[in-house]
Design an enzyme around this catalytic site. Sequence first.
Site, PDB file in Angstrom:
ATOM      1  N   LYS A   1       0.875  -1.166   0.000  1.00 23.53           N
ATOM      2  CA  LYS A   1       0.000   0.000   0.000  1.00 23.53           C
ATOM      3  C   LYS A   1       0.912   1.215   0.000  1.00 23.53           C
ATOM      4  O   LYS A   1       1.652   1.441   0.963  1.00 23.53           O
ATOM      5  CB  LYS A   1      -0.915   0.014   1.226  1.00 23.53           C
ATOM      6  CG  LYS A   1      -1.807   1.248   1.318  1.00 23.53           C
ATOM      7  CD  LYS A   1      -2.712   1.187   2.551  1.00 23.53           C
ATOM      8  CE  LYS A   1      -3.598   2.429   2.647  1.00 23.53           C
ATOM      9  NZ  LYS A   1      -4.507   2.373   3.819  1.00 23.53           N
TER      10      LYS A   1
ATOM     11  N   GLU B   1      -3.612   7.249   1.736  1.00 19.07           N
ATOM     12  CA  GLU B   1      -3.997   7.545   3.127  1.00 19.07           C
ATOM     13  C   GLU B   1      -2.791   7.772   4.037  1.00 19.07           C
ATOM     14  O   GLU B   1      -2.716   7.277   5.156  1.00 19.07           O
ATOM     15  CB  GLU B   1      -4.890   6.423   3.670  1.00 19.07           C
ATOM     16  CG  GLU B   1      -6.168   6.249   2.875  1.00 19.07           C
ATOM     17  CD  GLU B   1      -7.085   5.180   3.416  1.00 19.07           C
ATOM     18  OE1 GLU B   1      -8.308   5.347   3.325  1.00 19.07           O
ATOM     19  OE2 GLU B   1      -6.577   4.154   3.921  1.00 19.07           O
TER      20      GLU B   1
ATOM     21  N   ARG C   1     -13.498  11.012  -5.770  1.00 17.56           N
ATOM     22  CA  ARG C   1     -12.696   9.859  -5.342  1.00 17.56           C
ATOM     23  C   ARG C   1     -13.018   8.610  -6.165  1.00 17.56           C
ATOM     24  O   ARG C   1     -12.167   7.741  -6.348  1.00 17.56           O
ATOM     25  CB  ARG C   1     -12.945   9.612  -3.854  1.00 17.56           C
ATOM     26  CG  ARG C   1     -12.218   8.418  -3.275  1.00 17.56           C
ATOM     27  CD  ARG C   1     -12.350   8.399  -1.767  1.00 17.56           C
ATOM     28  NE  ARG C   1     -12.156   7.086  -1.214  1.00 17.56           N
ATOM     29  CZ  ARG C   1     -12.277   6.780   0.070  1.00 17.56           C
ATOM     30  NH1 ARG C   1     -12.575   7.729   0.942  1.00 17.56           N
ATOM     31  NH2 ARG C   1     -12.101   5.549   0.516  1.00 17.56           N
TER      32      ARG C   1
ATOM     33  N   ASP D   1     -14.751   2.098  -1.393  1.00 16.58           N
ATOM     34  CA  ASP D   1     -14.102   1.458  -0.245  1.00 16.58           C
ATOM     35  C   ASP D   1     -15.002   0.422   0.413  1.00 16.58           C
ATOM     36  O   ASP D   1     -15.526   0.654   1.505  1.00 16.58           O
ATOM     37  CB  ASP D   1     -13.697   2.524   0.783  1.00 16.58           C
ATOM     38  CG  ASP D   1     -12.878   1.953   1.944  1.00 16.58           C
ATOM     39  OD1 ASP D   1     -12.347   0.844   1.801  1.00 16.58           O
ATOM     40  OD2 ASP D   1     -12.789   2.620   2.980  1.00 16.58           O
TER      41      ASP D   1
ATOM     42  N   GLU E   1     -16.297  -4.432   7.723  1.00 15.52           N
ATOM     43  CA  GLU E   1     -15.989  -3.046   8.072  1.00 15.52           C
ATOM     44  C   GLU E   1     -17.198  -2.135   7.918  1.00 15.52           C
ATOM     45  O   GLU E   1     -17.473  -1.296   8.780  1.00 15.52           O
ATOM     46  CB  GLU E   1     -14.840  -2.548   7.196  1.00 15.52           C
ATOM     47  CG  GLU E   1     -14.468  -1.096   7.424  1.00 15.52           C
ATOM     48  CD  GLU E   1     -13.335  -0.627   6.521  1.00 15.52           C
ATOM     49  OE1 GLU E   1     -13.006   0.560   6.590  1.00 15.52           O
ATOM     50  OE2 GLU E   1     -12.781  -1.447   5.750  1.00 15.52           O
TER      51      GLU E   1
ATOM     52  N   TRP F   1     -13.385  12.584   3.491  1.00 15.01           N
ATOM     53  CA  TRP F   1     -13.496  11.859   4.749  1.00 15.01           C
ATOM     54  C   TRP F   1     -14.680  12.382   5.558  1.00 15.01           C
ATOM     55  O   TRP F   1     -14.692  12.316   6.787  1.00 15.01           O
ATOM     56  CB  TRP F   1     -12.200  11.948   5.553  1.00 15.01           C
ATOM     57  CG  TRP F   1     -11.087  11.115   4.983  1.00 15.01           C
ATOM     58  CD1 TRP F   1     -11.155  10.251   3.934  1.00 15.01           C
ATOM     59  CD2 TRP F   1      -9.733  11.072   5.430  1.00 15.01           C
ATOM     60  NE1 TRP F   1      -9.932   9.678   3.690  1.00 15.01           N
ATOM     61  CE2 TRP F   1      -9.035  10.170   4.595  1.00 15.01           C
ATOM     62  CE3 TRP F   1      -9.024  11.722   6.452  1.00 15.01           C
ATOM     63  CZ2 TRP F   1      -7.678   9.888   4.758  1.00 15.01           C
ATOM     64  CZ3 TRP F   1      -7.679  11.437   6.610  1.00 15.01           C
ATOM     65  CH2 TRP F   1      -7.015  10.528   5.777  1.00 15.01           C
TER      66      TRP F   1
END
Length: 712
Positions: A301, A305, A350, A379, A407, A556
């Site tokens: 990754k 982020e 995004r 996501d 999640e 966010w």
Amino acid sequence: MISPNMPSRYPLKAFFAIIFLLLTGHDACADDGYRLWLRYERISDPKMREAYSKSFTFIATTGSSDILHNAAKELQNGIAAMTGTQVPIVNTPAKNARGIMLTVSPALNAVSRTTDGYSIGLESGNVTIKASQEAGILYGSFALLRHLQQHLPLEKAVGESSPKIQLRMLNHWDNPEGTIERGYAGSSLWKWYDLPETLDPRYEDYARANASVGINGTVVNNVNASARFLTIEYLPKVAALAGVFRKYGIKTYLSIHFAAPKTLGGLKTSDPLDPEVRQWWADKVKEIYQIIPDFGGFLVKANSEGEPGPQDYGRTHADGANMLAEALAPFNGVVIWRAFVYKADPTADRFKAAHEEFVPLDGKFAKNVIVQVKNGPIDFQPREPFSPLFGNMPRTPLGMEFQLTQEYLGFATHWVYEAPLFKECLDSDTYVNGKGSTVARVIDGSLHGYPLTCIAGVANTGSDRNWTGHPMAQANWYAFGRLAWDHTLTAEAIAHEWAQLSLTTEPKAVATISDIMLRSRAIYVDYNTPLGLSRPWTGSHYAPEPWQNRSSRPDWTAIYYHRADTVGLGFDRTANGSNALQQYRPEVSRLWANPETCPLSYLLWFHHIPWSQKLSSGRSLWDELCHKLYSGADSVVWMQQQWKLVQTSVDPVIHADVNGRLTKQFGEALWWRDAWVLYLQTFSQKPIPDSYPKPGKTLEEIKRSVNSYLIR
């Protein structure tokens, strides 16, 4: 057999169920879910039990490797548990005896290019399991046991099978201190402080479970990686795990911290084009292979982020991946480079980020690099359209990344069977080479001729006794493995199979449980994010917070995604908005760009719809939202009622555990329903239809309850 580890914690209802068993004289060896789908319960039908016993009087294998030994032992233990008959493992069977023959022959060349395939046959009264590689024998042995657990006639086990995808992996987001990012089933399975000297028996049970569904790779640490895993302190610990896993055909991988040359090596830079940096990685990779000879490679990754990456030095993702690929190539290692990358641009969408970053790099990656793409463009939302990257990088192997850990699907409280989500993505048509160019055909390599293929699931396992927190979440681990092997399987067939192996073989109960499973994801979406709403904002990723509007970056926040205002709701991604739809083929974009033809399930992903606009359902947007949110929450009551119907067919400890979680799920479904309805009503200024009960709390009271949850 499964090792008897002590539980880390039991749900309260399960605890009282155990006490009940003890006080009433019932069998105290209740099923707590530890055995997963490898229960090997004794077959109650005496005729079938006898027929199986007569067919299996020996298990013959000429090899002595760990993998073959484990295949034979699994057959021996499983048959003994199901039939009560102890079957010897022999090199040469007695004349005229009937049993199982395990045969490895490279000349067979298995059944596919993955080399993991197997065949099951009946020859001269014997059951034969043949493969060109030892791993194929292991997979074939588990397939035979799966068949027997379902009490099916032996002759129906005959056939060939091979995986459609080469690398079938779990990605663990486990940290060195034992926590798990997005983990809802206790702490990490890996006891780093005890390793390498002490090997928990649970490691082998984990490997068995993975091998039983064909999973052949494990990334043991978090993608937000600690450089500590590359040190001589941790590499022997990882090697100890690899020593257990390889006996079940599983390779071990590591997530890496891209800036490790600076943080560990003391270099002035981690620039992937710097000769010293390249040499540092070459030396580090050589060191790893000296300790773990069959090491699989790196998961990365980078520049996502806040994680470091090649863009910190003005380089591309291909530059970073190729540097690592160069170091791994002499050892046949691979680089799996995640495409979950998006910049903090307040004017950007995004949704478009991964496509914009990676499509220009198509064909520029080394041959041992796989770009790993999340199933959707945002996501791991409860429902997303497929990522537009699929089909748009024909010269770069693209791997799939699904999330098993829930999640955005209710953590370990809500019952959500994810196979319909997986299938929805896999069966989506990209139209890149005309009709039938499904996402599944992209990732299995058949569409573009990829030399490497990969599918990964973010693991939902932890130290909880039942592995996954919610007992029913085991089905998501199982379903991922089965679809990684064969993506043509249906969600319905897998649900039916898992229920039989894990809970009960009583036909009516299996049908009822399967029905709950197949409807559970749609029910969750209805009360959580109906009509294409999404919610990947900061905080817990759990509590309803559609009003959340404060963060260091706009994407966010909650309001960035739903775009609620006095006019309507939804994110306009048509040509009049962000034009994200342009990233898809015309056949797809035309369908979704028109609100009249766009499926309701994706409507608010692509359109800002006026509150009073009439939808294809015949209701206005506002009324349809209320209908979905209320019917979704009410459907949890249906799940509770259906679950009660199978009480006599399911172990009482598991039944009580799930029953308690369903009670909590209903309360939280009402929480979500009321939060959305009351918040969106401040924009729509429309009444809740009279047919629905009014929320029991005000919006301000719900906001306080959310704040209380987030503080604790």
